[in-house]
Design an enzyme around this catalytic site. Structure first.
Site, PDB file in Angstrom:
ATOM      1  N   ASP A   1       0.727  -1.244   0.006  1.00  0.00           N
ATOM      2  CA  ASP A   1      -0.286  -0.199   0.190  1.00  0.00           C
ATOM      3  C   ASP A   1       0.926   1.088  -0.047  1.00  0.00           C
ATOM      4  OD1 ASP A   1      -3.207   0.492   0.865  1.00  0.00           O
ATOM      5  OD2 ASP A   1      -1.787   2.083   0.913  1.00  0.00           O
ATOM      6  N   ASN A  48     -13.044  -3.172   1.968  1.00  0.00           N
ATOM      7  CA  ASN A  48     -14.168  -2.001   2.482  1.00  0.00           C
ATOM      8  C   ASN A  48     -14.805  -1.943   1.114  1.00  0.00           C
ATOM      9  OD1 ASN A  48     -12.818  -1.102   4.658  1.00  0.00           O
ATOM     10  ND2 ASN A  48     -11.330   0.064   3.572  1.00  0.00           N
ATOM     11  N   GLY A  62     -15.590   3.282   3.563  1.00  0.00           N
ATOM     12  CA  GLY A  62     -14.291   3.978   3.159  1.00  0.00           C
ATOM     13  C   GLY A  62     -13.437   3.429   2.026  1.00  0.00           C
ATOM     14  N   GLN A  63     -14.333   2.497   1.076  1.00  0.00           N
ATOM     15  CA  GLN A  63     -13.699   2.386  -0.166  1.00  0.00           C
ATOM     16  C   GLN A  63     -13.110   3.646  -1.033  1.00  0.00           C
ATOM     17  OE1 GLN A  63     -15.883  -0.648  -2.483  1.00  0.00           O
ATOM     18  NE2 GLN A  63     -14.146  -0.630  -4.267  1.00  0.00           N
ATOM     19  N   SER A  64     -12.259   3.614  -1.560  1.00  0.00           N
ATOM     20  CA  SER A  64     -11.636   4.838  -2.322  1.00  0.00           C
ATOM     21  C   SER A  64     -11.191   4.451  -3.775  1.00  0.00           C
ATOM     22  CB  SER A  64     -10.717   5.545  -1.775  1.00  0.00           C
ATOM     23  OG  SER A  64      -9.476   4.833  -1.379  1.00  0.00           O
ATOM     24  N   HIS A 122      -9.898  -4.935  -3.657  1.00  0.00           N
ATOM     25  CA  HIS A 122      -8.729  -5.213  -2.790  1.00  0.00           C
ATOM     26  C   HIS A 122      -8.883  -5.805  -1.579  1.00  0.00           C
ATOM     27  CE1 HIS A 122     -10.100  -0.839  -3.011  1.00  0.00           C
ATOM     28  NE2 HIS A 122      -9.290  -0.757  -1.687  1.00  0.00           N
ATOM     29  N   HIS A 150      -7.134  -5.699   2.005  1.00  0.00           N
ATOM     30  CA  HIS A 150      -6.187  -5.178   2.558  1.00  0.00           C
ATOM     31  C   HIS A 150      -5.625  -6.150   3.501  1.00  0.00           C
ATOM     32  CE1 HIS A 150      -6.998  -0.869   2.303  1.00  0.00           C
ATOM     33  NE2 HIS A 150      -7.977  -1.000   1.952  1.00  0.00           N
TER      34      HIS A 150
HETATM   35  P1  AMP Z   1      -9.778   1.815   0.154  1.00  0.00           P
HETATM   36  O1  AMP Z   1     -10.021   2.880   0.747  1.00  0.00           O
HETATM   37  O2  AMP Z   1     -10.261   0.581   1.099  1.00  0.00           O
HETATM   38  O3  AMP Z   1     -10.375   1.669  -1.129  1.00  0.00           O
HETATM   39  O4  AMP Z   1      -8.321   1.517   0.082  1.00  0.00           O
HETATM   40  C1  AMP Z   1      -7.354   1.859  -1.144  1.00  0.00           C
HETATM   41  C2  AMP Z   1      -6.119   1.840  -0.748  1.00  0.00           C
HETATM   42  O5  AMP Z   1      -5.370   1.922  -1.705  1.00  0.00           O
HETATM   43  C3  AMP Z   1      -5.591   2.880   0.419  1.00  0.00           C
HETATM   44  O6  AMP Z   1      -5.059   2.272   1.464  1.00  0.00           O
HETATM   45  C4  AMP Z   1      -4.469   3.690  -0.599  1.00  0.00           C
HETATM   46  O7  AMP Z   1      -3.461   4.028   0.227  1.00  0.00           O
HETATM   47  C5  AMP Z   1      -4.137   2.643  -1.565  1.00  0.00           C
HETATM   48  N1  AMP Z   1      -3.600   3.071  -2.871  1.00  0.00           N
HETATM   49  C6  AMP Z   1      -4.298   4.059  -3.358  1.00  0.00           C
HETATM   50  N2  AMP Z   1      -3.492   4.379  -4.665  1.00  0.00           N
HETATM   51  C7  AMP Z   1      -2.407   3.474  -4.774  1.00  0.00           C
HETATM   52  C8  AMP Z   1      -1.302   3.237  -5.295  1.00  0.00           C
HETATM   53  N3  AMP Z   1      -0.967   3.770  -6.714  1.00  0.00           N
HETATM   54  N4  AMP Z   1      -0.452   2.148  -5.038  1.00  0.00           N
HETATM   55  C9  AMP Z   1      -0.676   1.704  -3.758  1.00  0.00           C
HETATM   56  N5  AMP Z   1      -1.620   1.682  -3.157  1.00  0.00           N
HETATM   57  C10 AMP Z   1      -2.641   2.576  -3.546  1.00  0.00           C
END
Ligand code: AMP
Length: 114
Positions: A29, A87, A93-95, A100, A102
């Site tokens: 991450d 998530n 909190g999915q972004s 994925h 974690h």
């Molecule tokens: P979520 O908020 O559960 O969708 O998790 C998204 C995760 O992706 C977060 O922990 C970010 O730090 C991680 N993330 C976003 N862009 C990248 C990237 N380019 N390389 C590695 N991790 C990333």
């Protein structure tokens, strides 16, 4: 999907993988929340875990879990303990809109999550 950052990582256009097989990839991450924070993704673009509705995708999720266990063992956190989190949608909190898991470990993790 061409504009998905995790598809680009899986395709090795950007970033660096720590694990790869035919259907799954994993990478560290960018903003780690624990000493070990690895993201495990399907190479197939699926936006969220609630989109997993058929047996083939369910098997893929199971394989991702096996990969998470394998990486946890390799990183030395299997015995101490680790967490696997997915998530789903905004309230969780999915972004990033590519499934994925974690994998978090290497410190005492709090519960419940915020
Ligand atoms: P979520 O908020 O559960 O969708 O998790 C998204 C995760 O992706 C977060 O922990 C970010 O730090 C991680 N993330 C976003 N862009 C990248 C990237 N380019 N390389 C590695 N991790 C990333």
């Amino acid at each position: 999907m061409s504009d998905c950052i995790f598809c680009k990582i899986a395709n090795k256009e950007i970033g660096a993988l720590v694990y790869e097989d035919d259907t799954v990839a994993a990478f560290n991450d960018l903003n780690p929340q624990a000493p070990v924070h690895v993201l495990i993704i399907p190479k197939k673009h699926i936006a969220r875990i609630s989109d997993v509705t058929n047996g083939e995708d369910a098997a893929l999720m199971g394989h991702m879990m096996v990969v998470a266990n394998k990486i946890a063992a390799e990183r030395g956190i299997a015995e101490g303990g680790y967490r696997v989190v997915a998530n789903c949608n905004e309230d969780a909190g999915q972004s990033v809109w590519h499934i994925h898991f974690h994998l978090l470990g290497g410190r005492q993790l709090g519960w419940p999550p915020g």
